[in-house]
Structure formats: C-alpha cells, structure tokens
Design an enzyme around this catalytic site. Structure first.
Site, short mmCIF file in Angstrom:
data_model
loop_
_atom_site.label_atom_id
_atom_site.label_comp_id
_atom_site.label_asym_id
_atom_site.label_seq_id
_atom_site.Cartn_x
_atom_site.Cartn_y
_atom_site.Cartn_z
NE ARG A 112 -3.95 -2.05 2.12
CZ ARG A 112 -3.68 -3.13 2.81
NH1 ARG A 112 -2.61 -3.16 3.58
NH2 ARG A 112 -4.48 -4.18 2.76
CE LYS A 218 3.97 17.55 -14.20
NZ LYS A 218 3.99 16.31 -14.93
CD GLU A 228 -4.98 16.12 -14.68
OE1 GLU A 228 -5.32 14.94 -14.55
OE2 GLU A 228 -4.18 16.52 -15.51
NE ARG A 232 -0.84 17.27 -12.35
CZ ARG A 232 -0.16 16.46 -11.58
NH1 ARG A 232 -0.34 16.46 -10.28
NH2 ARG A 232 0.70 15.62 -12.09
CG ASN A 236 -3.55 18.06 -19.89
OD1 ASN A 236 -2.52 17.39 -19.92
ND2 ASN A 236 -4.55 17.80 -19.11
CG HIS A 243 -3.58 12.74 -25.16
ND1 HIS A 243 -4.11 13.50 -24.15
CD2 HIS A 243 -2.33 12.43 -24.78
CE1 HIS A 243 -3.20 13.64 -23.20
NE2 HIS A 243 -2.11 13.00 -23.55
CG HIS A 255 3.61 12.62 -25.04
ND1 HIS A 255 2.24 12.62 -25.04
CD2 HIS A 255 4.00 13.57 -24.15
CE1 HIS A 255 1.80 13.54 -24.18
NE2 HIS A 255 2.85 14.13 -23.63
#
Ligand SMILES: NC(=O)c1ccc[n+]([C@@H]2O[C@H](COP(=O)([O-])OP(=O)(O)OC[C@H]3O[C@@H](n4cnc5c(N)ncnc54)[C@H](O)[C@@H]3O)[C@@H](O)[C@H]2O)c1
Length: 351
Positions: A112, A218, A228, A232, A236, A243, A255
């Site tokens: 975890r 960033k 996000e 945030r 993008n 994408h 990318h």
C-alpha cells in the site's frame, strides 16, 4: 546544483544538476533494501553505483512502453516479494518516463505504498514525467489507464544522462519545455529564440537552465492543484489533439512530437476565436520547427482524429475543452469551439 521544492501529499525536492550516484546512495542510506528499476539503455551506467551499506537489488525491465505493461509490473511485484521488500525499503526508478511511471506505481502499490526516488534520464522525464506524483501503467484499453498519485521522496536530475539520448528523444522532450514557456515562462522562449537542436545540445548551461525553468513551472502548477481539478489542466496545453494523434498513429509519433503539432493547433484555434494574435501563433511554429519538431499532420487524418478528440479527459459530456493562451503566460479554456472552427484550425496545420 539547484533545488526546487514540490508541494504534494508530502513535500519533496527536485535536485537539478546533481551527480546521480552520490545523491542516490545518500538518499537510500537509511533504508535496508533498495530496488533499482531500469532498462537496457541505462545498464552500463547503473554499474557505476558503488557498493553501499544497503542491500541493492537490480531489476532490469523492458524498454519503452513495454515497461508499463501489466506483465512487467507483475514481474516487478514478484521480484519485490522474493527479495523480501518491507514498508521501510525503497524503490529507485532510473530511466525515461516509462521507467519512472512503472517504478513509482510499483512503489505506490507494494504494501500500500513504499518510498521511491526518481532518477529521470530523458528530457521528457526530467521536465515532466518524474515531477508531479502521477505514476502508472498502460492497460489493453489505453495508455496510463491504471495509476496512482504517489510522489517520490526526491527527484534527482543529472543532465549527463542526456549525452546518450537520441536527437529524436531529445527534441520530443523539448516540446514540453516549449509548452512550459508558452503557458508560464516567457524567458524559456527567449532562451530558445529559435535555436537549433544542436545549438541547444551543445550548450550544457542552456540545457540546465531550460530544465530548471520547466521543472519550476510544473512544480508550481502541481503544487497548487495536486489532483488535477482545475489549474493542473493548463499543463495539457497542446495535449488534446496530441493524444488523438498518438492513438491515430498507433504511437509511432512520439508524445512530444504529437504535442508539438497539438500546440500549433491550439494556437490556431485561439487565433480563429480572436483570442491570440498571429505573431504568437507564428512564434509557436518558429520555435518548435527550429528544434526539429513536426508542425503538420496529414490532411486526410482529420475525419479519424475528430472523434478521437472526444476521448480527452478534459471533455465534459459532448463538449470538447481546449487549454489555450491569449498571450504568453495567460492561459484560458476554449469550451465552445464548433466543428467548423476545429476543422479550420486543423486545415491550418495539415500537410
Ligand atoms: N507521470 C507523468 O506525469 C508523465 C508525464 C509525461 C509522460 N509520462 C510518461 O512518460 C513516458 C514517456 O517518457 P519518455 O519520453 O522519457 O520515454 P521513454 O521512457 O520510452 O524513453 C525514450 C527512449 O529513450 C531511451 N533512453 C532513456 N534514457 C536514455 C539515456 N540516458 N540515453 C539513451 N537512451 C535513453 C529509452 O530506452 C527509450 O528508448 C510515457 O509512457 C508517458 O506516458 C508520464
């Protein structure tokens, strides 16, 4: 050496311009066992790690996106189990974004959540993938569909790794640097000033400066919006069309290359909406082309790309949303672009 602090579920440092070996050994010294996760491209330099008081286990995984498969993750979990990794042990991901995404996700899920360190070795890894706490792997249904927010204990950036990086991977990483310039730091654009890729690669001080500034952008954005929800999303910028291009090209377009085309598309869309003036749109093309990034995509691909835009995470219902800029450093969203406007923006970037 420069340190930038990132605020996330815990605070951590990104150490830029360091010697990775010394920093790794120092950071892991309080842990009994260390798992070094890397791929073939790093094999030679991994040998430079001097013996230390901790028990170091080396886990070489597949290169590229294959590292982010459920099979690789399964092997990694088994390795950790066989080596008896406990909550007080640590994982170190040394590689591009694929390796740090995998290593971080293995650390997020083992018992975890155990500590991990990121040692990014690509430009994209240094300015993007290793910063921000997103970790994950791919599923049969798409990239990055399985993941967790799990920030590293530290990010250690040693730019000497970049000496062996291919020109293609170097320039692909620069797309995120240029994006950071347009959304938040004009100085990045001034530093690039349409320099060629070889001008940049041969100037170690400039590379360090560009990486430091991009990390700062960033770190600032994720620090204000870790999970996000709103802010945030500005990271993008250019990514909605990117994408779609990645999927359309079956990931043969990198990318960063897709982001390059997506940035110009977003700028053209803002121009059509009378939000952005032509000079700034031209500046996108100029800087991206100078470092060898693509600025166009085939005209006949639009009918396939358009439906793919709807898969973007920023879409709400049937409404497509685009991050845009109205000037360098001024971000906003375009939420009312109609099909004609989108087709016109695409027309302007198509070849
Ligand atoms: N977690 C995030 O927030 C985040 C953000 C952006 C991207 N990503 C992920 O990052 C991945 C892309 O990362 P990437 O562009 O670094 O790709 P990558 O990890 O596939 O590396 C690109 C290529 O460079 C090689 N390489 C790496 N370091 C090298 C070095 N020092 N010398 C020579 N070759 C080297 C690799 O072997 C690989 O072939 C994607 O999976 C993407 O989803 C994650």
């Amino acid at each position: 050496m420069h340190t930038i602090r990132v605020k996330a579920e815990h605070e951590y440092d990104v150490v830029i311009g360091c010697q990775w070996k010394d920093q790794v050994l120092q950071a892991v010294s309080s842990h009994a066992r260390v798992a070094i996760v890397y791929s073939g491209a790093m094999r030679e330099r991994i040998k430079e790690l001097a013996p230390s008081d901790c028990e170091i286990h080396y886990f070489e995984v597949a290169d590229g996106e294959a590292a982010k498969s459920t099979q690789t993750l399964h092997s990694l979990w088994n390795w950790l189990g066989a080596a008896g990794f406990t909550r007080s042990d640590v994982v170190v991901g040394i590689g591009g974004g694929t390796i740090t995404d995998l290593a971080g996700f293995a650390a997020a899920t083992w018992l975890r959540g155990i500590s991990w360190l990121a040692v990014p070795t690509t430009v994209a890894g240094m300015v993007d993938a290793a910063i921000g706490g997103k970790t994950g792997i791919n599923s049969d249904y798409g990239k990055n569909l399985i993941g967790a927010f799990h920030s590293p204990q530290k990010v250690l950036i040693d730019t000497s790794w970049l000496e062996t990086l291919s020109d293609r991977d170097f320039s692909a990483g620069l797309a995120e640097v240029i994006k950071s310039g347009f959304i938040a730091d004009e100085k990045i654009l001034q530093l690039l000033d349409a320099k060629s890729l070889s001008d940049i690669r041969s100037n170690a001080e400039l590379v360090l400066d560009l990486i430091t500034r991009s990390v700062a952008v960033k770190a600032h954005v994720v620090g204000s919006d870790f999970k996000e929800s709103f802010n945030r999303e500005i990271l993008n910028y250019g990514h909605t069309l990117a994408h779609a291009i990645e999927i359309h090209s079956n990931y043969t377009v990198r990318h960063g290359e897709a982001v390059s085309i997506g940035l110009i598309f977003a700028a053209e869309l803002a121009g059509i909406k009378a939000i952005l003036d032509n000079q700034v749109i031209a500046r996108h093309r100029h800087i991206l082309a100078a470092v060898g990034l693509p600025t166009t995509y085939p005209k006949d691909a639009w009918h396939k790309l358009y439906p793919l835009l709807a898969l973007d995470k920023k879409s709400r219902g049937h409404q497509l949303r685009f991050v845009a800029i109205s000037a360098v450093g001024q971000t906003l969203r375009i939420e009312d672009a109609n099909e004609d406007e989108l087709a016109t923006a695409y027309e302007r970037i198509s070849s």
